[in-house]
Design an enzyme around this catalytic site. Structure first.
Site, PDB file in Angstrom:
ATOM      1  N   TYR A 348      -3.695  16.011 -21.981  1.00 16.98           N
ATOM      2  CA  TYR A 348      -3.679  17.236 -22.778  1.00 16.98           C
ATOM      3  C   TYR A 348      -2.258  17.610 -23.206  1.00 16.98           C
ATOM      4  CZ  TYR A 348      -8.561  18.728 -22.163  1.00 16.98           C
ATOM      5  OH  TYR A 348      -9.933  18.843 -22.224  1.00 16.98           O
ATOM      6  N   TYR A 352       2.549  17.190 -26.562  1.00 15.72           N
ATOM      7  CA  TYR A 352       3.467  18.312 -26.738  1.00 15.72           C
ATOM      8  C   TYR A 352       4.817  18.004 -26.105  1.00 15.72           C
ATOM      9  CZ  TYR A 352      -0.822  20.683 -28.058  1.00 15.72           C
ATOM     10  OH  TYR A 352      -2.004  21.022 -28.673  1.00 15.72           O
TER      11      TYR A 352
END
Length: 546
Positions: A348, A352
């Protein structure tokens, strides 16, 4: 270009643009014409007048280049030195601080007057403050001039990107010609030292992923669940739409204003968690929207029965202001449970992490831009506005982890050596367990770093009783456990222009243990397997540190 403007307005237009803002004169002129055509020349003149005020602070024109800022800083420091030479400390301080405060600067309340005068008479101190003020303000002006958005220049302006690249080149050139030399003659180049610690993007990314993996493993042992949240600011903080069109709701709020807003809302949420005895831990990632406005991604772990309440609290504070504006429900707050069938917590958060460091392992960002180019822009943005991009919370000290990875050989104390082995083998889970788990205060941790204070060079001639905490640097000195103290080796490293400067012992290359390229300058590659089987005994006890 100036059709419909009187002689006085034309003169004002030329003076303010071409005399005061030569680096961005074309962009200002373009914005002026755009406003005059879309609204009126009255609005265009109002815009120009306001921009003029924003770029003038007392006698400082914020559009000055770096060389001019350096000269300005030298002039101000010289004034503080020359004009106060005959004054008492108290009068001299009042004189200098009145000059300093004209530019919106302050000195900490607990700093002594003697200490403060040393700073105010330093051109380096003045330059650092002035450069931060000027570069941040100029970037905010570029946002107003439609130069920072997906249609023009994503995340930061082209000027800021060039400046950041120049700064990196200057730093690289400086490090190439500097060496660290120890008291016994061992030497290492400053550039090699940089490449071997978390300043290196590859090392930084690897360490972050190791810590995320270990934290997720801990959450599974505890039976906790993970959630991924995205929080952003109200429309008034966003300067532009993705199309490049200016946002009419934008209130000229700065990147710092937006960052402070998100921090405030997060503090409110954490205070509510404390009131309800809800323990959460995890990671925060800060990144910019295309127009430079920051938003947050939170990866939180918590007991399953608290998940709905955590989500409710975060949603409340995310929507607290202007929650009924158009598009708020869709964009201001997003929550998604981390499910194994869709991937691990690492899966997840990985994109990022990569996107905000160096773009490695990614093709494009969310706007379709090349990932590596996007990463360079994001780091330029974060560096300018001093944004802390990644922050873990509820977890033990990473500084202790890094110091343990530098220790050569074993430690006599059994528990402390077990902790060293956990860090040395990149086993964040074992380290986390031995440090007592999550959400513990420093005084409740069984291991800690002890620091010694060292007076900064510029304050060495001032009596210690006149110095505050701001005059000291903290250097790790000892690793403490319940039953032992392990002193950290101090080799007396000096920064030199070349190894030949070191007198006494002849310099020798650093020939210690072999260092893996992905190890962070330490013994094992980050993420490597531990050399033992089974678990660790969890250390118990309390250091009683404050």
């Amino acid at each position: 270009m100036t059709r419909g403007i009187g002689t006085r307005e034309c003169h004002l237009f030329r003076k303010r643009i071409f005399d005061k803002m030569p680096p961005i004169a074309y962009n200002v002129a373009h914005k002026y014409i755009k406003i005059s055509e879309q609204f009126s020349y009255v609005e265009a003149n109002r815009f120009l007048s306001q921009l003029d005020k924003e770029l003038e602070v007392a006698d400082l024109n914020l559009s000055k280049d770096i060389a001019e800022l350096k000269n300005f800083a030298k002039h101000k420091a010289a004034e503080c030195m020359r004009d106060t030479a005959h004054m008492s400390t108290d009068v001299a301080f009042q004189f200098c601080i009145s000059k300093f405060s004209r530019y919106g600067f302050t000195i900490p309340d607990d700093m002594s007057q003697t200490e403060a005068l040393s700073l105010l008479r330093s051109d380096k101190f003045w330059f650092k403050k002035l450069k931060t003020l000027a570069t941040q303000k100029m970037e905010e002006v570029r946002r107003q001039l439609d130069l920072v958005n997906q249609a023009k220049s994503t995340y930061c302006s082209q000027d800021r990107l060039r400046q950041h690249q120049w700064e990196k080149e200057q730093a690289h050139a400086f490090m190439e010609n500097k060496w660290f030399c120890s008291a016994d003659g061992e030497f290492i180049s400053m550039l090699d030292a940089y490449n071997a610690n978390v300043s290196n993007p590859k090392i930084r990314r690897a360490e972050l992923m190791v810590r995320i993996k270990g934290t997720e493993e801990f959450s599974k042992l505890q039976g906790d669940c993970g959630w991924f949240y995205t929080l952003t600011t109200p429309s008034k903080f966003h300067s532009h739409y993705k199309s490049g069109k200016a946002n009419p709701k934008y209130q000229k709020l700065t990147v710092k204003d937006a960052s402070d807003y998100l921090n405030t809302q997060w503090q409110k949420a954490r205070a509510q968690f404390d009131r309800e005895d809800i323990n959460v831990y995890g990671l925060r990632v800060v990144e910019p929207h295309h127009d430079g406005t920051p938003h947050w991604h939170l990866m939180l772990f918590m007991p399953p029965d608290k998940a709905s309440r955590v989500t409710e609290i975060l949603r409340h504070y995310a929507m607290e202001h202007d929650g009924d504006e158009s598009g708020a429900k869709e964009s201001r707050f997003k929550a998604e449970e981390i499910r194994e069938e869709k991937g691990s917590a690492q899966d997840y958060i990985a994109k990022y992490i990569c996107k905000n460091i160096d773009g490695e392992y990614l093709d494009t960002d969310k706007y379709g831009n090349d990932a590596k180019v996007a990463a360079s822009r994001i780091t330029a943005w974060a560096s300018l506005f001093k944004i802390r991009q990644f922050q873990f919370f509820g977890l033990p000290s990473v500084s202790l982890w890094r110091q343990l990875r530098k220790v050569d050989g074993s430690i006599k104390d059994f528990e402390l050596d077990q902790l060293r082995q956990a860090a040395d083998s990149s086993d964040w889970l074992a380290y986390l367990l031995m440090m007592g788990g999550t959400n513990k205060r420093k005084v409740e941790r069984p291991f800690a770093l002890e620091y010694e204070k060292q007076v900064k060079a510029m304050f060495e001639d001032i009596s210690p009783d006149l110095l505050s905490k701001h005059a000291y640097n903290s250097k790790p000195k000892t690793i403490l456990s319940i039953s032992a103290r392990h002193p950290l080796a101090d080799k007396g490293w000096l920064l030199l222009s070349s190894p030949a400067e070191q007198v006494g012992n002849a310099p020798v290359p650093r020939d210690g243990r072999e260092v893996d390229a992905g190890s962070g300058g330490h013994r094992k590659r980050l993420g490597g397997d531990p050399p033992w089987r089974g678990g660790f005994p969890i250390a118990v006890g309390n250091l009683g540190l404050v």
